[in-house]
Design a protein around this motif. Structure first.
Motif, PDB file in Angstrom:
ATOM      1  N   TYR A   4      52.476  36.681  11.643  1.00 24.88           N
ATOM      2  CA  TYR A   4      52.322  35.363  11.024  1.00 24.88           C
ATOM      3  C   TYR A   4      51.603  35.487   9.679  1.00 24.88           C
ATOM      4  N   PHE A  22      63.004  40.600   9.192  1.00 18.71           N
ATOM      5  CA  PHE A  22      63.592  39.637  10.116  1.00 18.71           C
ATOM      6  C   PHE A  22      64.910  40.192  10.651  1.00 18.71           C
ATOM      7  N   LEU A  62      59.265  37.691  13.453  1.00 17.24           N
ATOM      8  CA  LEU A  62      59.582  36.321  13.832  1.00 17.24           C
ATOM      9  C   LEU A  62      60.044  36.293  15.274  1.00 17.24           C
ATOM     10  N   PRO A 134      55.591  34.140  13.418  1.00 18.42           N
ATOM     11  CA  PRO A 134      56.255  32.927  12.961  1.00 18.42           C
ATOM     12  C   PRO A 134      57.353  32.473  13.931  1.00 18.42           C
ATOM     13  N   VAL A 136      60.595  30.417  14.105  1.00 15.27           N
ATOM     14  CA  VAL A 136      61.600  29.951  13.159  1.00 15.27           C
ATOM     15  C   VAL A 136      62.703  29.211  13.905  1.00 15.27           C
TER      16      VAL A 136
END
Length: 341
Positions: A4, A22, A62, A134, A136
């Motif tokens: 993050y 990612f 992510l 994160p 998403v």
């Protein structure tokens, strides 16, 4: 530095320990957990278990909420075609024409079962990963959303030959788009990736996008209370980059695998984040060395000034992709860091 912090630092232009990486691996969770895809996408617990397995094995920066657009088409009365080796597709739209879809009742995400499952999975991912990795969420842009209600062919015919009807349908569906986006954020998503097919050169030329869909993105983005990434849905996007850089809340642009990262950077300037641009469809057949070299090429082309995230450029990486090819992305990033130190 956790994932993050790494991603948020990159988006803000702050120093980070390495370039974030990612990979869209929603369906891949089924491969790692032994679940069938129908269970994965219709059971929040199953989906979250898949994302946990993906994160634990690969450590990408992510986790992704259910990337399942058939949840939207089903919410409007459509039928889903399920597969054993790829995410589901729309089998039949809920409405046969734009004119009739003007009477469609807009679904309420929290009380429409297929959408509520996505929100539940989003909340569970937030319980596990908030401020650590994160979260998403992916959703279709307002310009392409009608294709999930009446079908892509019907929508394009309406756009081209009945522009006033197309505008009326977009206006009718826009409140759902905004509500859905904000519901995902409220459930725990940190960032939205908005896949706007009308921004893709393979679907709409620049003039059509600028005249009919850029204003729609501008007004809807302003109503969404979180950071947004604009995605090309698998085509080329460089032809409209200069038009979209000022969209409200835009934090990054996903660049297509057939676009030049260097050209994209020259268009948008040094301070807007770029994400990309490995060809996700090449992952199953490419060698480990090819994925490694392609990743290093992306890093050399776009990572020098920061504001870059290495990623595959399209939707889900195919299930037949070997784990070694996914690990090659991380190895490329690690080697770049070591050589720069």
């Amino acid at each position: 530095m956790n994932a993050y912090q790494r991603v948020m630092g990159t988006l803000l232009g702050q120093p980070v320990d390495r370039v974030p990486a990612f990979a869209v691996l929603g369906a891949y969770g089924a491969r790692l957990t032994g679940l069938d895809l129908r269970t994965l996408y219709t059971d929040a617990t199953a989906y979250v278990s898949g994302q946990q397995a993906v994160y634990n094995q690969f450590g990408f920066d992510l986790v992704i909420t259910p990337f399942v657009y058939t949840a939207i088409s089903e919410a409007f009365g459509g039928e889903t075609a399920w597969s054993i080796n790829q995410p589901p597709n729309m089998k039949r739209p809920g409405w046969p024409s734009a004119a009739r879809a003007l009477h469609a009742e807009l679904p309420v995400p929290q009380t429409t079962a297929c959408l509520a499952t996505v929100l539940e999975a989003t909340g569970r991912l937030a319980d596990l990963y908030k401020q650590q990795v994160p979260i998403v969420a992916v959703l279709p842009g307002p310009g392409i959303l009608p294709s999930l209600v009446i079908g892509l062919e019907q929508w394009m015919e309406t756009v081209l030959f009945e522009p006033e009807l197309a505008r009326r349908l977009s206006d009718h569906l826009t409140p759902f788009f905004v509500t859905w986006a904000n519901a995902l954020l409220a459930a725990g998503a940190d960032c939205l990736v908005i896949t706007e097919g009308m921004a893709s050169a393979e679907i709409a030329p620049r003039d059509l996008f600028a005249e009919r869909f850029l204003p729609l993105l501008t007004t809807t983005f302003a109503q969404i209370d979180g950071p947004k990434v604009l995605h090309h849905t698998g085509g080329r996007i460089n032809h409209v980059l200069d038009l979209v850089t000022g969209l409200p809340g835009l934090v990054a642009l996903a660049i297509g695998s057939k676009d030049s990262l260097a050209e994209a950077r020259s268009i948008v300037g040094p301070d807007l984040n770029l994400i990309g641009n490995l060809d996700n469809l090449s992952f199953p057949s490419a060698s480990v060395e090819h994925i490694y070299r392609a990743s290093r090429d992306c890093l050399r082309e776009a990572a020098g000034g920061g504001h870059f995230i290495l990623a595959n450029s399209g939707a889900d990486i195919p299930l037949s992709t070997s784990p070694e090819n996914l690990h090659a992305m991380h190895r490329a990033v690690a080697d770049a860091v070591r050589e720069a130190s």
